[in-house]
Design a protein around this motif. Structure first.
Motif, PDB file in Angstrom:
ATOM      1  N   UNK A 131       8.151   3.764  -8.309  1.00 24.80           N
ATOM      2  CA  UNK A 131       7.869   3.867  -6.882  1.00 24.80           C
ATOM      3  C   UNK A 131       7.386   2.542  -6.317  1.00 24.80           C
ATOM      4  N   UNK A 132       8.301   1.756  -5.784  1.00 26.87           N
ATOM      5  CA  UNK A 132       7.963   0.466  -5.189  1.00 26.87           C
ATOM      6  C   UNK A 132       9.071   0.111  -4.210  1.00 26.87           C
ATOM      7  N   UNK A 133       8.799  -0.829  -3.314  1.00 27.99           N
ATOM      8  CA  UNK A 133       9.846  -1.271  -2.405  1.00 27.99           C
ATOM      9  C   UNK A 133      10.772  -2.219  -3.150  1.00 27.99           C
ATOM     10  N   UNK A 134      11.862  -2.603  -2.472  1.00 29.39           N
ATOM     11  CA  UNK A 134      12.730  -3.641  -3.017  1.00 29.39           C
ATOM     12  C   UNK A 134      11.958  -4.962  -3.017  1.00 29.39           C
ATOM     13  N   UNK A 135      12.471  -5.956  -3.758  1.00 30.82           N
ATOM     14  CA  UNK A 135      11.852  -7.284  -3.703  1.00 30.82           C
ATOM     15  C   UNK A 135      12.037  -7.866  -2.311  1.00 30.82           C
ATOM     16  N   UNK A 136      11.019  -8.591  -1.863  1.00 29.51           N
ATOM     17  CA  UNK A 136      11.132  -9.223  -0.558  1.00 29.51           C
ATOM     18  C   UNK A 136      12.138 -10.366  -0.650  1.00 29.51           C
ATOM     19  N   UNK A 137      12.868 -10.678   0.454  1.00 34.49           N
ATOM     20  CA  UNK A 137      13.845 -11.781   0.419  1.00 34.49           C
ATOM     21  C   UNK A 137      13.152 -13.114   0.158  1.00 34.49           C
ATOM     22  N   UNK A 138      13.886 -14.093  -0.408  1.00 33.79           N
ATOM     23  CA  UNK A 138      13.290 -15.372  -0.819  1.00 33.79           C
ATOM     24  C   UNK A 138      12.595 -16.101   0.334  1.00 33.79           C
ATOM     25  N   UNK A 139      13.075 -15.919   1.556  1.00 37.46           N
ATOM     26  CA  UNK A 139      12.480 -16.608   2.699  1.00 37.46           C
ATOM     27  C   UNK A 139      11.044 -16.215   2.965  1.00 37.46           C
ATOM     28  N   UNK A 140      10.554 -15.123   2.320  1.00 38.24           N
ATOM     29  CA  UNK A 140       9.182 -14.675   2.561  1.00 38.24           C
ATOM     30  C   UNK A 140       8.240 -15.153   1.460  1.00 38.24           C
ATOM     31  N   UNK A 141       8.780 -15.831   0.437  1.00 35.29           N
ATOM     32  CA  UNK A 141       7.916 -16.205  -0.691  1.00 35.29           C
ATOM     33  C   UNK A 141       6.943 -17.305  -0.286  1.00 35.29           C
ATOM     34  N   UNK A 189       7.804   6.637  -2.571  1.00 32.54           N
ATOM     35  CA  UNK A 189       8.675   7.546  -3.318  1.00 32.54           C
ATOM     36  C   UNK A 189       9.826   8.042  -2.454  1.00 32.54           C
ATOM     37  N   UNK A 190       9.517   8.429  -1.218  1.00 35.67           N
ATOM     38  CA  UNK A 190      10.520   9.133  -0.415  1.00 35.67           C
ATOM     39  C   UNK A 190      11.219   8.267   0.627  1.00 35.67           C
ATOM     40  N   UNK A 191      10.645   7.103   0.986  1.00 28.88           N
ATOM     41  CA  UNK A 191      11.227   6.353   2.097  1.00 28.88           C
ATOM     42  C   UNK A 191      11.697   4.963   1.688  1.00 28.88           C
ATOM     43  N   UNK A 192      10.806   4.176   1.103  1.00 26.81           N
ATOM     44  CA  UNK A 192      11.108   2.751   0.927  1.00 26.81           C
ATOM     45  C   UNK A 192      11.751   2.422  -0.407  1.00 26.81           C
ATOM     46  N   UNK A 193      11.738   3.343  -1.345  1.00 19.84           N
ATOM     47  CA  UNK A 193      12.278   3.035  -2.669  1.00 19.84           C
ATOM     48  C   UNK A 193      13.797   2.871  -2.579  1.00 19.84           C
ATOM     49  N   UNK A 209       9.836  24.844   5.443  1.00 15.90           N
ATOM     50  CA  UNK A 209      10.472  23.536   5.278  1.00 15.90           C
ATOM     51  C   UNK A 209       9.956  22.900   4.000  1.00 15.90           C
ATOM     52  N   UNK A 210      10.706  21.909   3.496  1.00 14.68           N
ATOM     53  CA  UNK A 210      10.257  21.217   2.293  1.00 14.68           C
ATOM     54  C   UNK A 210       9.134  20.240   2.640  1.00 14.68           C
ATOM     55  N   UNK A 211       8.063  20.331   1.889  1.00  9.03           N
ATOM     56  CA  UNK A 211       6.903  19.498   2.173  1.00  9.03           C
ATOM     57  C   UNK A 211       6.667  18.566   1.001  1.00  9.03           C
ATOM     58  N   UNK A 212       6.561  17.240   1.251  1.00  7.74           N
ATOM     59  CA  UNK A 212       6.340  16.319   0.136  1.00  7.74           C
ATOM     60  C   UNK A 212       5.029  16.597  -0.579  1.00  7.74           C
ATOM     61  N   UNK A 213       5.033  16.423  -1.895  1.00 12.02           N
ATOM     62  CA  UNK A 213       3.840  16.711  -2.689  1.00 12.02           C
ATOM     63  C   UNK A 213       2.657  15.851  -2.231  1.00 12.02           C
ATOM     64  N   UNK A 214       2.966  14.587  -1.842  1.00 15.38           N
ATOM     65  CA  UNK A 214       1.866  13.704  -1.455  1.00 15.38           C
ATOM     66  C   UNK A 214       1.146  14.224  -0.218  1.00 15.38           C
ATOM     67  N   UNK A 215       1.876  14.898   0.671  1.00 20.34           N
ATOM     68  CA  UNK A 215       1.214  15.470   1.850  1.00 20.34           C
ATOM     69  C   UNK A 215       0.241  16.565   1.415  1.00 20.34           C
ATOM     70  N   UNK A 216       0.680  17.375   0.446  1.00 21.41           N
ATOM     71  CA  UNK A 216      -0.209  18.429  -0.048  1.00 21.41           C
ATOM     72  C   UNK A 216      -1.434  17.835  -0.729  1.00 21.41           C
ATOM     73  N   UNK A 217      -1.235  16.719  -1.451  1.00 26.59           N
ATOM     74  CA  UNK A 217      -2.383  16.055  -2.080  1.00 26.59           C
ATOM     75  C   UNK A 217      -3.378  15.586  -1.030  1.00 26.59           C
ATOM     76  N   UNK A 218      -2.837  15.105   0.089  1.00 22.50           N
ATOM     77  CA  UNK A 218      -3.709  14.558   1.132  1.00 22.50           C
ATOM     78  C   UNK A 218      -4.305  15.651   1.994  1.00 22.50           C
ATOM     79  N   UNK A 219      -3.744  16.871   1.887  1.00 19.83           N
ATOM     80  CA  UNK A 219      -4.138  17.956   2.793  1.00 19.83           C
ATOM     81  C   UNK A 219      -5.643  18.211   2.855  1.00 19.83           C
ATOM     82  N   UNK A 220      -6.326  18.332   1.685  1.00 18.56           N
ATOM     83  CA  UNK A 220      -7.774  18.589   1.793  1.00 18.56           C
ATOM     84  C   UNK A 220      -8.495  17.493   2.567  1.00 18.56           C
ATOM     85  N   UNK A 221      -8.070  16.242   2.379  1.00 16.53           N
ATOM     86  CA  UNK A 221      -8.752  15.138   3.054  1.00 16.53           C
ATOM     87  C   UNK A 221      -8.437  15.125   4.542  1.00 16.53           C
TER      88      UNK A 221
END
Lengths: 322, 364
Positions: B172-182, B161-165, A282-294
């Motif tokens: 690699x960062x989330x979206x800006x939070x809505x104004x109601x949270x400022x 990078x993979x989920x919240x962007x 399966x495809x494994x995210x690079x960040x998981x591999x970075x964290x693997x030793x820890x």
């Protein structure tokens, strides 16, 4: 995964395990004498900077190595003063020295070279070169054993072989010499050593000095063999991984070899996501591999150590009876 | 031995002399890299304390350091050395981001409550595993919390990078939070706006941090739990004999510690950057160690030490801007303060002991 890939990964395992092994043996001397040392990381970093800088300035890797050992010994001496002479908290002293090293290395490298805290790239005589073991080319074509000898065991820098030889040497010193016996005793029951008329303080300083020398080798390896030059924070937690390996090894020299080879293997896998994906399917995210030793370090600490009993007097300053 | 100091000297002079020693060595370091220490101090004081704008940054950093300092403090009282504040604070940031992005929050007060809860929960959860491993399996908490710092930063990179962007965004960062949270910054709060006329990063979280100081003080010295924590920290066998359950104390203390570290991120993630970025904590978790040691493990001391480190951080940033002294000088000072207050404190006491004997009339 074919045989050639396996040899490649094992080859980088050995390459990556070298600094871990040197640092792990360094920690072993200190902790066997009853001095906890989480400052392995800082000593390595300091040595890496000093050796990278001196090798860049003089063009000689051997002068670099000497400077690295000297820098590491300096921090070791500070740790000794804080934890032996002034009976301070050994964990906190280690943490403090790590921060000190982290900042000082950048300050000095920036002052010397003005390249954003790096040293200039090293080449030629300013780096440790790869050694070819005798007959390596002759036996390469022998099936199985040929590649193991020629591609896996041969072709490392001298420090890798020094690290490997340091294992039996450590075992011999620790278990077969008077110094080793006393060193182990001072980590278990310093009062008994004191009663026998042997200096607890002297033994502990000697142990801390050996730690400094070995960390110096580990740091110099990072900057002049593994990489070509010093970069900020280049040790990236290796000092801590070496500590984890030390616990995994139950504070024994041969155990240290196997433990650091295992952690080196994890690091080698993290460098080859293609191979890991091929095996896992399966495809494994690079960040998981970075964290693997820890992650694996934590898993190892949590479950597979068996019962790891640290030296009994570890972390306890010795107060002489009056 | 005669080097027992009066209590006030131990409480006040030991940290001050430690600080002085750290400052002298830092000055030597600055000299050694060919710069002028007096000029450096001047730039730091002007930049951090010389204007309401500078104070706005100093207080902003101090707010973060109060939380992480309290986190280390409460763990220290149970003889646990939590080096994992950095990772716990990063996870706290993730909690804040998830809460802030989950709903179109109508008002910042509601958002602050919910995000604070999220931050504390995520921080506590990240501390829970090392705590459990220490309590049940005897894995050394110092090593496991260090490992969890590295795992946390990898996890945050993965999430960003993979989920919240958001789709189409490069960094690699989330979206800006809505104004109601400022969160309102100090220049928007009545009373404070008389001093802070321009926008500053210090925000309402400062008040939360002050409340946390009082709360931690009350927990440690005014509740049964606090008594148990301190008793356990002084002597585990004695505490065990008195019927205190070590597992329970280790878990509760570390959960509180992780929650406090996590809470830091309402200051930087919600109050300042208003989105979650990589390495949002910028080492504040580690500063907590220096702050707790300098503050002698007391919430009031932590407050003072956090202000000091706020000054150091803002001043250090100014050094990086206006002089050729690298910003890493801050880490050197941090290391020196930890060394003198935490490891060489005995040396400082001896030094003071000599001074006291020298100053007092000699007994015949």
């Amino acid at each position: 995964m074919d045989f050639a890939t396996l040899i490649q990964i094992l080859d980088s395992t050995l390459r990556l395990a070298t600094p871990l092994l040197l640092a792990c043996l360094a920690g072993l001397f200190s902790e066997r004498a009853g001095i906890f040392d989480i400052g392995l990381e800082g000593k390595m970093l300091m040595a890496a900077m000093a050796s990278g800088a001196v090798a860049a300035l003089t063009g000689s890797v051997w002068l670099g190595l000497g400077a690295g050992i000297a820098a590491s010994l300096l921090l070791a001496a500070l740790h000794g003063v804080a934890s032996i002479t002034f009976r301070g908290n050994q964990l906190i002293s280690g943490v403090a020295l790590n921060f000190l090293a982290s900042g000082i290395t950048v300050l000095v490298a920036q002052r010397l070279f003005g390249q954003g805290g790096r040293t200039p790239p090293l080449d030629g005589a300013a780096r440790f070169n790869h050694l070819t073991l005798p007959f390596a080319d002759a036996v390469r074509d022998v099936p199985i054993l040929g590649p193991i000898y020629a591609d896996l065991l041969s072709g490392h820098t001298i420090l890798t072989y020094v690290a490997l030889l340091a294992v039996p040497a450590t075992a011999w010193v620790l278990y077969r010499t008077r110094f080793g016996l006393r060193l182990r005793a001072v980590g278990e029951n310093p009062a008994a050593v004191d009663t026998a008329g042997i200096s607890v303080v002297g033994l502990r300083y000697a142990a801390v000095a050996i730690t400094g020398i070995l960390c110096g080798l580990a740091g110099a390896y990072m900057a002049t063999a593994l990489q070509a030059g010093f970069g900020r924070e280049m040790t990236a937690g290796r000092g801590y991984i070496a500590l984890a390996a030390l616990i995994f090894a139950k504070w024994r020299p041969w155990g240290a070899l196997w433990a650091t080879l295992l952690f080196g293997f994890f690091q080698a896998l993290a460098l080859r996501p293609d191979v890991v994906e091929g095996v896992a399917g399966v495809k494994i995210p690079v960040s998981l591999l970075d964290a693997l030793p820890y992650i694996l370090t934590v898993l190892v600490l949590a479950g597979f150590v068996g019962k790891a009993i640290p030296p009994r007097a570890g972390g306890e300053p010795y107060v002489k009876e009056r | 031995m005669m080097d027992k100091l009066p209590k006030w000297a131990d409480l006040v002079l030991v940290p001050l002399v430690s600080l002085l020693l750290a400052a002298v060595i830092s000055a030597l370091v600055i000299l050694a890299i060919g710069q002028d220490p007096m000029e450096a101090l001047n730039v730091m004081v002007t930049g951090a304390l010389g204007s309401p704008y500078g104070w706005g940054y100093t207080l902003y950093y101090a707010t973060s350091f109060i939380f992480t300092g309290l986190a280390v403090t409460i763990a220290f009282h149970a003889s646990l050395f939590n080096i994992g504040g950095e990772g716990q604070a990063q996870l706290g940031g993730l909690g804040v981001a998830l809460v802030c992005l989950a709903l179109p929050w109508p008002h910042w007060t509601l958002a602050l409550l919910a995000a604070g809860l999220g931050a504390a929960l995520f921080g506590a959860a990240w501390a829970a595993i090392p705590a459990y491993l220490q309590a049940r399996r005897g894995s050394h908490i110092v090593i496991t919390t260090i490992m969890f710092n590295y795992i946390a930063s990898a996890l945050i990179v993965f999430m960003l990078v993979d989920v919240l962007r958001p789709a189409g965004q490069m960094d690699p960062a989330t979206a800006r939070f809505p104004p109601g949270t400022n969160l309102p910054t100090l220049d928007q709060i009545p009373g404070f706006n008389l001093i802070f006329t321009k926008t500053v990063p210090a925000n309402v979280t400062l008040l939360v941090a002050l409340a946390a100081c009082v709360l931690v003080w009350a927990i440690l010295w005014r509740t049964r739990l606090g008594y148990e924590i301190r008793a356990f920290g002084r002597s585990e066998p004695a505490a065990r004999y008195a019927g205190i359950n070590p597992f329970r104390i280790i878990m509760i203390t570390m959960l509180l510690s992780g929650a406090l570290a996590g809470l830091m991120s309402i200051n930087n993630v919600m109050g300042e950057s208003e989105r979650l970025v990589q390495n949002s904590t910028e080492g504040a978790g580690f500063i907590g160690i220096a702050v707790a040691l300098m503050g002698r493990n007391h919430p009031f001391g932590v407050l003072l030490a956090a202000l000091l480190f706020g000054f150091l951080y803002q001043g250090g940033a100014e050094l990086g801007l206006w002089t050729s002294i690298p910003i890493e000088l801050r880490i050197v000072v941090q290391g020196l303060v930890i060394l003198f207050t935490g490891a060489l404190d005995q040396m400082v006491r001896m030094l003071l002991g000599w001074l006291f004997r020298f100053g007092s009339p000699r007994a015949a």
